[in-house]
Design a protein around this motif. Structure first.
Motif, mmCIF file in Angstrom:
data_model
loop_
_atom_site.group_PDB
_atom_site.id
_atom_site.type_symbol
_atom_site.label_atom_id
_atom_site.label_comp_id
_atom_site.label_asym_id
_atom_site.label_seq_id
_atom_site.Cartn_x
_atom_site.Cartn_y
_atom_site.Cartn_z
ATOM 1 N N ARG A 44 0.823 -1.214 0.000
ATOM 2 C CA ARG A 44 0.000 0.000 0.000
ATOM 3 C C ARG A 44 0.852 1.257 0.000
ATOM 4 N NH1 ARG A 44 -3.198 1.040 5.408
ATOM 5 N NH2 ARG A 44 -1.031 1.011 6.071
ATOM 6 N N ALA A 52 -7.196 2.857 0.827
ATOM 7 C CA ALA A 52 -7.390 2.505 2.228
ATOM 8 C C ALA A 52 -7.676 1.015 2.320
ATOM 9 C CB ALA A 52 -8.550 3.298 2.821
ATOM 10 N N ILE A 54 -9.077 -1.994 4.953
ATOM 11 C CA ILE A 54 -9.716 -2.424 6.198
ATOM 12 C C ILE A 54 -9.493 -3.926 6.295
ATOM 13 C CG2 ILE A 54 -11.864 -2.521 7.509
ATOM 14 C CD1 ILE A 54 -12.907 -0.252 5.683
ATOM 15 N N ARG A 73 -15.040 4.864 8.142
ATOM 16 C CA ARG A 73 -13.831 5.004 8.941
ATOM 17 C C ARG A 73 -12.632 5.396 8.082
ATOM 18 N NH1 ARG A 73 -14.700 1.607 13.768
ATOM 19 N NH2 ARG A 73 -12.554 0.843 13.841
ATOM 20 N N THR A 74 -12.823 5.512 6.770
ATOM 21 C CA THR A 74 -11.731 5.862 5.867
ATOM 22 C C THR A 74 -11.943 7.276 5.325
ATOM 23 O OG1 THR A 74 -12.850 4.922 3.929
ATOM 24 C CG2 THR A 74 -11.460 3.455 5.197
ATOM 25 N N GLU A 137 -10.888 -2.984 0.375
ATOM 26 C CA GLU A 137 -10.006 -1.951 -0.148
ATOM 27 C C GLU A 137 -10.845 -0.849 -0.778
ATOM 28 O OE1 GLU A 137 -6.377 -5.006 -1.350
ATOM 29 O OE2 GLU A 137 -7.727 -4.253 -2.895
ATOM 30 N N ARG A 140 -9.857 5.986 -3.831
ATOM 31 C CA ARG A 140 -10.531 7.269 -3.978
ATOM 32 C C ARG A 140 -10.130 7.891 -5.315
ATOM 33 N NH1 ARG A 140 -8.061 7.137 1.068
ATOM 34 N NH2 ARG A 140 -6.497 8.678 0.443
ATOM 35 N N GLU A 530 -7.455 15.195 2.108
ATOM 36 C CA GLU A 530 -7.763 14.034 2.939
ATOM 37 C C GLU A 530 -6.570 13.733 3.847
ATOM 38 O OE1 GLU A 530 -10.286 11.957 -0.698
ATOM 39 O OE2 GLU A 530 -8.150 11.542 -0.395
ATOM 40 N N GLU A 532 -5.060 10.837 6.790
ATOM 41 C CA GLU A 532 -5.141 9.565 7.508
ATOM 42 C C GLU A 532 -3.961 9.488 8.478
ATOM 43 O OE1 GLU A 532 -7.181 6.297 4.712
ATOM 44 O OE2 GLU A 532 -5.209 6.944 4.007
ATOM 45 N N ASP A 534 -2.440 7.184 11.915
ATOM 46 C CA ASP A 534 -2.531 5.998 12.766
ATOM 47 C C ASP A 534 -1.262 5.953 13.612
ATOM 48 O OD1 ASP A 534 -3.014 3.570 13.931
ATOM 49 O OD2 ASP A 534 -2.588 2.379 12.139
ATOM 50 N N HIS A 544 -6.483 6.649 15.909
ATOM 51 C CA HIS A 544 -6.708 6.622 14.462
ATOM 52 C C HIS A 544 -7.510 7.879 14.101
ATOM 53 C CE1 HIS A 544 -5.818 2.208 14.149
ATOM 54 N NE2 HIS A 544 -6.272 2.240 15.391
ATOM 55 N N ALA A 546 -9.182 9.845 10.535
ATOM 56 C CA ALA A 546 -9.414 9.939 9.091
ATOM 57 C C ALA A 546 -10.289 11.163 8.875
ATOM 58 C CB ALA A 546 -10.104 8.688 8.555
#
Length: 676
Positions: A44, A52, A54, A73-74, A137, A140, A530, A532, A534, A544, A546
């Protein structure tokens, strides 16, 4: 919407963005693999296309009652939950409805589309077994050259569980509003063949009156080898039976719990079944060449009472498809080049019948009855090569052709408001290039960027389900041109930060305006940022984040008879919150205990095209706890909408009224999971 409320939402987002930067001072890097950018898999954090992921552990810990709990959550994603399994999707977009809502997002299972491109469904995610998935997955923006029509604003790929590494287990959960959810996986790893059978069932009485849900899914998968060929076979069936509740109307009607629980259309329903089968085969030949071949078949049917129209007509629809995905790749010094072809043949149908007496221009009797045979064929090439130690480049091009053969079974005329065309054939050609790069500044820092075009052929309902006075000859495939740039920071062995800025322009936007006429040449713009993040705060605590700030605007003028729906260039598109945040504080003091406090924020947004009415947004808290008294047994509980906040899953202004899908009040679930 009050200016104070909007300012508060903006400052909240800015403070969270600042927290991200202040927290990014130490160490990153889980080696997560994604298959969406390259069907053979790539890390990734080495991908040029931001995705993203999960994983199965996250899916298990959330125990989602609705797929929106997972996907929201993304960053960049905003799934609006409807009644039961219904939903509307936004990925770098407003919340889209109708043909745009169906056709702007590509839903996949192990890389195979859940539906044929011209026969998509805004509720298409109910057809995947997300509760027992091996991962999800999310890409975007436009997909790569490997992804065809509908990968316009983004795509979601559901990964089936791998039988070689998935433990057998059973799970039962009970909760508020008559909820019961059960699932089980029986896995048999083997040296020659590994096999798995998964079952997922869900029942709800519904917190609103006459709004129950029953959903059952079964998945089988087997992996093995035959000589030098690796193969993966999967088959699944999903059934859905739900009663449906519609909007509640009136200013802030969602705040009235008794009004929100009521259902003005207790007779409404949605019944559906979907089946799929796919066989993927992979092998090598020659010097450095590999190949992949995936034949597949699918079928689905749906009956829907259209309670949201005065006709309350019954819609019956469905389609069956067979398809083949073929690709060949060759590794060379510093890179790889991939060539491929996708083919699909589909037969679909739609019938709409009004049983109730004529009301206004909604005429009793048959409205539409037609079949459509569709054929889609695509050729693509994509390459990635390493330029030195720090720079990687990627480029791809996809050419796709979609043909529709429409066969009308009724008289070719106009009855009331319904226009029924004579038999005809239509063809749409698209060309979608993309190019990008990733530059590793050092072991912990990298920059990436991409330009891409996405496209979608029209949906069959957009083409052939017309109203009086409408035409389809001016319809062209929608295109979306995107540019994005981002930064990734590795925060040691177990943390990461990713920031992405994007700007997109969409052309040939097709929709139906407030006067009921087709718009075939609409234009919109979309830009945003955007984030993200973690990061492990201590051995026991982890955070976390997002977040998204985005603005989605009209890029043309369109006068209509209804003042609240007049479109002006530069105005916000309705149902497009500028701020979206999801934050989770995770607590794991030792292996037996874990907990999560989650906060989700949906910012204010306009509910009509003229930006004359608005919804103030909402903030929700959820609490999840898990306790494992032994290695095989795990107990869990969740409280959703912890503070019992009145809110709207979706707000809208139409037909002179404010209207809402009211959000669910506080709900509690408890459950047990036993691993074999």
């Amino acid at each position: 919407m009050s200016a104070a409320r909007r300012r508060a939402g903006n400052w909240r987002g800015l403070l969270l963005a600042g927290a991200v930067w202040l927290g990014a001072s130490a160490a990153w890097g889980q080696d997560v693999v994604t298959v969406t950018g390259d069907r053979r898999g790539e890390a990734r954090d080495a991908a040029i296309i931001p995705a993203a992921v999960i994983n199965a552990a996250a899916i298990q810990s959330v125990g989602a009652q609705h797929v929106s709990e997972l996907l929201n959550r993304t960053a960049g994603v905003n799934i609006n939950r409807g009644n039961g399994a219904e939903h509307l999707t936004a990925i770098r977009s407003p919340v889209l409805t109708g043909g745009a809502g169906a056709g702007s997002f590509l839903y996949l299972e192990d890389g195979v589309p859940l539906r044929a491109a011209g026969f998509a469904n805004v509720n298409g995610l109910f057809e995947a077994l997300t509760g027992v998935a091996g991962g999800i997955e999310v890409v975007r923006g436009p997909g790569s050259a490997l992804h065809g029509s509908n990968a316009l604003h983004g795509l979601i790929n559901i990964l089936t569980p791998d039988p070689a590494i998935t433990p057998s287990h059973a799970e039962l959960e009970l909760g508020s509003f008559g909820r019961a959810r059960a699932s089980g996986v029986l896995a048999r790893p083997g040296e020659g063949v590994s096999a798995l059978l998964a079952v997922e069932t869900q029942h709800e009485d519904g917190w609103r009156e006459d709004a129950g849900l029953d959903r059952v899914g079964v998945l089988a998968r087997a992996d093995g080898t035959a000589g030098d060929v690796r193969w993966q076979w999967s088959a699944s069936i999903i059934t859905l039976n739900q009663e449906t509740a519609g909007y509640v109307t009136g200013a802030s009607a969602y705040e009235d719990r008794s009004l929100s629980r009521a259902n003005a259309n207790p007779e409404a329903f949605r019944d559906a079944v979907a089946m799929r089968m796919a066989l993927r085969m992979d092998g090598e030949w020659g010097s450095g060449w590999s190949w992949s071949l995936t034949p597949y078949a699918r079928g689905n049917e749906m009956d829907l009472l259209m309670h949201f129209l005065p006709s309350q007509a019954l819609e019956e629809s469905g389609h069956t498809s067979v398809g083949l995905l073929v690709s060949a790749a060759r590794d060379f010094a510093g890179g790889r080049i991939t060539f491929g072809s996708d083919f699909e043949q589909t037969s679909g149908y739609l019938r709409e019948i009004q049983a109730r007496p004529t009301i206004f221009s909604f005429v009793q009797g048959d409205h539409y009855d037609f079949d459509v045979d569709a054929r889609a064929f695509a050729l693509y090439a994509q390459t990635r090569w390493q330029v030195g130690d720090s720079l990687a480049l990627q480029a791809g091009l996809r050419a796709e052709q979609t043909r529709f053969a429409y066969d009308n079974h009724l008289a070719a005329d106009t009855v009331g408001r319904f226009l029924r065309l004579g038999d005809r054939d239509d063809r749409y050609d698209t060309l979608t290039p993309h190019a990008g790069a990733i530059w590793r500044l050092d072991a912990d820092h990298s920059l990436f960027g991409r330009i891409a075009r996405g496209a979608r052929a029209p949906q069959t309902t957009e083409l052939y389900r017309l109203q009086a006075g409408q035409e389809i000859d001016a319809i062209e495939p929608e295109t979306l041109d995107s540019i994005e740039a981002g930064y990734r920071l590795s925060l040691g062995d177990d943390g990461r930060l990713e920031l992405t800025a994007f700007s997109m322009a969409k052309r040939h936007v097709f929709f139906r305006d407030a006067d009921g006429f087709n718009v075939t040449d609409g234009r919109t713009r979309h830009h945003g940022v955007e984030a993200e993040f973690d990061y492990p705060l201590t051995q026991a605590w982890r955070i976390h984040l997002a977040g998204t700030w985005a603005r989605h605007t009209y890029d043309f003028d369109r006068p209509v008879g209804t003042a609240s729906e007049v479109i002006r260039k530069g105005a916000d598109i309705d149902t497009a919150p500028r701020w979206l945040w999801d934050a989770r504080l995770v607590w794991r003091p030792h292996a037996a205990w874990s907990g999560e406090l989650a906060w989700s924020h949906s910012g204010a947004y306009f509910t009509d095209a003229a930006n004359a009415h608005a919804y103030d947004g909402h903030d929700l808290l959820a609490l999840r706890l898990r306790y494992a008294p032994s290695e095989r047994v795990e107990l869990f509980a969740a409280v959703r909408n912890l503070l019992d906040e009145p809110y709207a899953e979706r707000a809208d202004f139409a037909f002179g009224n404010e209207r809402y899908f009211p959000g669910e009040p506080r709900a509690i679930t408890i459950g047990i999971r036993v691993t074999g």
